[in-house]
Motif scaffolding. Structure first.
Motif, PDB file in Angstrom:
ATOM      1  N   LEU A 145       0.854  -1.184   0.000  1.00  0.00           N
ATOM      2  CA  LEU A 145       0.000   0.000   0.000  1.00  0.00           C
ATOM      3  C   LEU A 145       0.890   1.234   0.000  1.00  0.00           C
ATOM      4  O   LEU A 145       1.853   1.297   0.774  1.00  0.00           O
ATOM      5  CB  LEU A 145      -0.894   0.017   1.243  1.00  0.00           C
ATOM      6  CG  LEU A 145      -1.642  -1.266   1.581  1.00  0.00           C
ATOM      7  CD1 LEU A 145      -2.408  -1.095   2.887  1.00  0.00           C
ATOM      8  CD2 LEU A 145      -2.576  -1.662   0.460  1.00  0.00           C
ATOM      9  N   TYR A 146       0.572   2.206  -0.822  1.00  0.00           N
ATOM     10  CA  TYR A 146       1.325   3.451  -0.885  1.00  0.00           C
ATOM     11  C   TYR A 146       0.502   4.548  -0.219  1.00  0.00           C
ATOM     12  O   TYR A 146      -0.627   4.806  -0.623  1.00  0.00           O
ATOM     13  CB  TYR A 146       1.636   3.829  -2.330  1.00  0.00           C
ATOM     14  CG  TYR A 146       2.661   2.914  -2.965  1.00  0.00           C
ATOM     15  CD1 TYR A 146       3.985   3.320  -3.088  1.00  0.00           C
ATOM     16  CD2 TYR A 146       2.310   1.649  -3.418  1.00  0.00           C
ATOM     17  CE1 TYR A 146       4.935   2.478  -3.655  1.00  0.00           C
ATOM     18  CE2 TYR A 146       3.252   0.803  -3.985  1.00  0.00           C
ATOM     19  CZ  TYR A 146       4.564   1.220  -4.091  1.00  0.00           C
ATOM     20  OH  TYR A 146       5.498   0.385  -4.651  1.00  0.00           O
ATOM     21  N   ALA A 152       4.996   6.690   2.745  1.00  0.00           N
ATOM     22  CA  ALA A 152       5.198   5.363   3.333  1.00  0.00           C
ATOM     23  C   ALA A 152       4.697   4.267   2.405  1.00  0.00           C
ATOM     24  O   ALA A 152       3.806   4.486   1.588  1.00  0.00           O
ATOM     25  CB  ALA A 152       4.442   5.277   4.656  1.00  0.00           C
ATOM     26  N   THR A 153       5.294   3.091   2.586  1.00  0.00           N
ATOM     27  CA  THR A 153       4.771   1.877   1.978  1.00  0.00           C
ATOM     28  C   THR A 153       4.480   0.897   3.107  1.00  0.00           C
ATOM     29  O   THR A 153       5.233   0.808   4.076  1.00  0.00           O
ATOM     30  CB  THR A 153       5.755   1.250   0.969  1.00  0.00           C
ATOM     31  OG1 THR A 153       7.030   1.058   1.588  1.00  0.00           O
ATOM     32  CG2 THR A 153       5.900   2.108  -0.269  1.00  0.00           C
ATOM     33  N   ILE A 154       3.371   0.212   2.965  1.00  0.00           N
ATOM     34  CA  ILE A 154       2.947  -0.763   3.966  1.00  0.00           C
ATOM     35  C   ILE A 154       2.703  -2.073   3.247  1.00  0.00           C
ATOM     36  O   ILE A 154       1.880  -2.139   2.333  1.00  0.00           O
ATOM     37  CB  ILE A 154       1.667  -0.297   4.683  1.00  0.00           C
ATOM     38  CG1 ILE A 154       1.926   1.034   5.397  1.00  0.00           C
ATOM     39  CG2 ILE A 154       1.172  -1.368   5.645  1.00  0.00           C
ATOM     40  CD1 ILE A 154       0.678   1.693   5.955  1.00  0.00           C
ATOM     41  N   ALA A 155       3.434  -3.100   3.656  1.00  0.00           N
ATOM     42  CA  ALA A 155       3.280  -4.417   3.038  1.00  0.00           C
ATOM     43  C   ALA A 155       2.357  -5.282   3.884  1.00  0.00           C
ATOM     44  O   ALA A 155       2.483  -5.324   5.110  1.00  0.00           O
ATOM     45  CB  ALA A 155       4.629  -5.091   2.880  1.00  0.00           C
ATOM     46  N   LEU A 185       6.396  -1.839   7.538  1.00  0.00           N
ATOM     47  CA  LEU A 185       6.042  -0.415   7.480  1.00  0.00           C
ATOM     48  C   LEU A 185       7.336   0.345   7.214  1.00  0.00           C
ATOM     49  O   LEU A 185       8.274   0.283   8.020  1.00  0.00           O
ATOM     50  CB  LEU A 185       5.404   0.034   8.792  1.00  0.00           C
ATOM     51  CG  LEU A 185       5.110   1.518   8.974  1.00  0.00           C
ATOM     52  CD1 LEU A 185       4.238   2.072   7.850  1.00  0.00           C
ATOM     53  CD2 LEU A 185       4.433   1.759  10.320  1.00  0.00           C
ATOM     54  N   THR A 186       7.388   1.007   6.067  1.00  0.00           N
ATOM     55  CA  THR A 186       8.593   1.712   5.647  1.00  0.00           C
ATOM     56  C   THR A 186       8.267   3.182   5.383  1.00  0.00           C
ATOM     57  O   THR A 186       7.325   3.488   4.667  1.00  0.00           O
ATOM     58  CB  THR A 186       9.181   1.079   4.367  1.00  0.00           C
ATOM     59  OG1 THR A 186       9.392  -0.319   4.612  1.00  0.00           O
ATOM     60  CG2 THR A 186      10.483   1.728   3.964  1.00  0.00           C
ATOM     61  N   ILE A 187       9.080   4.058   5.962  1.00  0.00           N
ATOM     62  CA  ILE A 187       8.969   5.500   5.707  1.00  0.00           C
ATOM     63  C   ILE A 187      10.130   5.900   4.805  1.00  0.00           C
ATOM     64  O   ILE A 187      11.295   5.688   5.145  1.00  0.00           O
ATOM     65  CB  ILE A 187       9.010   6.313   7.021  1.00  0.00           C
ATOM     66  CG1 ILE A 187       7.901   5.863   7.981  1.00  0.00           C
ATOM     67  CG2 ILE A 187       8.918   7.812   6.726  1.00  0.00           C
ATOM     68  CD1 ILE A 187       6.492   6.076   7.498  1.00  0.00           C
ATOM     69  N   TRP A 188       9.785   6.453   3.658  1.00  0.00           N
ATOM     70  CA  TRP A 188      10.777   6.886   2.669  1.00  0.00           C
ATOM     71  C   TRP A 188      11.056   8.362   2.895  1.00  0.00           C
ATOM     72  O   TRP A 188      10.142   9.163   3.069  1.00  0.00           O
ATOM     73  CB  TRP A 188      10.263   6.651   1.255  1.00  0.00           C
ATOM     74  CG  TRP A 188      10.027   5.192   0.992  1.00  0.00           C
ATOM     75  CD1 TRP A 188       8.922   4.469   1.341  1.00  0.00           C
ATOM     76  CD2 TRP A 188      10.931   4.287   0.376  1.00  0.00           C
ATOM     77  NE1 TRP A 188       9.085   3.158   0.981  1.00  0.00           N
ATOM     78  CE2 TRP A 188      10.316   3.009   0.377  1.00  0.00           C
ATOM     79  CE3 TRP A 188      12.195   4.413  -0.165  1.00  0.00           C
ATOM     80  CZ2 TRP A 188      10.929   1.898  -0.154  1.00  0.00           C
ATOM     81  CZ3 TRP A 188      12.808   3.310  -0.713  1.00  0.00           C
ATOM     82  CH2 TRP A 188      12.176   2.071  -0.701  1.00  0.00           C
TER      83      TRP A 188
END
Length: 190
Positions: A145-146, A152-155, A185-188
């Motif tokens: 999810l973008y 952020a991207t959430i897998a 949960l990744t914050i770019w």
């Protein structure tokens, strides 16, 4: 002398405005996870987390000897609490460069939370209610999810969605169960 004092005062104001606030150690925001923000250099990580432990997994070039059994694209800085709990993984934009800024932070510990209550322990329903999902991308084992608001991207694991892990079926927001758990949960950082 007055000009020097005025310049130093102006410099202090600029640094205060542009620097990363270190007040809330568990907040997730755009370009910020806890104590880390987009202005930080990778060389500052050990100072920022002086009370924690850092494990460096450097990319292939730093291993020396041409070990082809271990290939890694990015340097990774794994941050652990003094109690040994993995908190986050930090990846720089440039490998082997202490002056590099941060590319992204993968959150590992659910203590990190957004103003709207999103954390690693949040179900899909909390994401869907509080944030606009700008895009859904499907891979072999997950749906990503973008969330542009947080950059952020959430897998989500396909098993949580009820889809065969190796299916090429496209996943739509409507078919994701409310209670599906977050895998990553990744914050770019910009």
């Amino acid at each position: 002398m007055k000009k020097i004092n005025a310049f130093l005062g102006l410099l202090l104001v600029v640094l205060t405005i542009t620097s990363c606030s270190r007040e809330n150690k568990t907040i997730i925001e755009r370009n910020r996870v806890g104590l880390v923000c987009s202005q930080d250099l990778i060389g500052e990580i050990e100072t920022i987390f002086a009370n924690d432990s850092i494990v460096k997994n450097l990319s292939e070039g730093a291993l020396g000897g041409g070990d082809t059994k271990y290939v890694q694209d990015n340097d990774e800085y794994l941050v652990y609490s003094k109690q040994g709990k993995h908190l986050m993984t930090i990846v720089p934009n440039e490998q082997h460069d202490s002056t590099s800024t941060i590319k992204y932070v993968q959150i590992v510990d659910p203590q990190f939370i957004t103003e709207k209550g999103l954390s690693l322990s949040s179900p899909f329903k909390d994401i869907n209610v509080n944030y606009m999902i700008n895009k859904v991308e499907t891979s072999l084992s997950s749906a990503t999810l973008y969330i542009d608001e947080l950059n952020a991207t959430i897998a989500l694991d396909k098993k949580e969605i009820g889809v065969n892990p190796f299916s090429t079926q496209e996943i739509k927001i409507e078919q994701i169960p409310d209670m599906a758990k977050i895998k990553y949960l990744t914050i770019w950082f910009d």
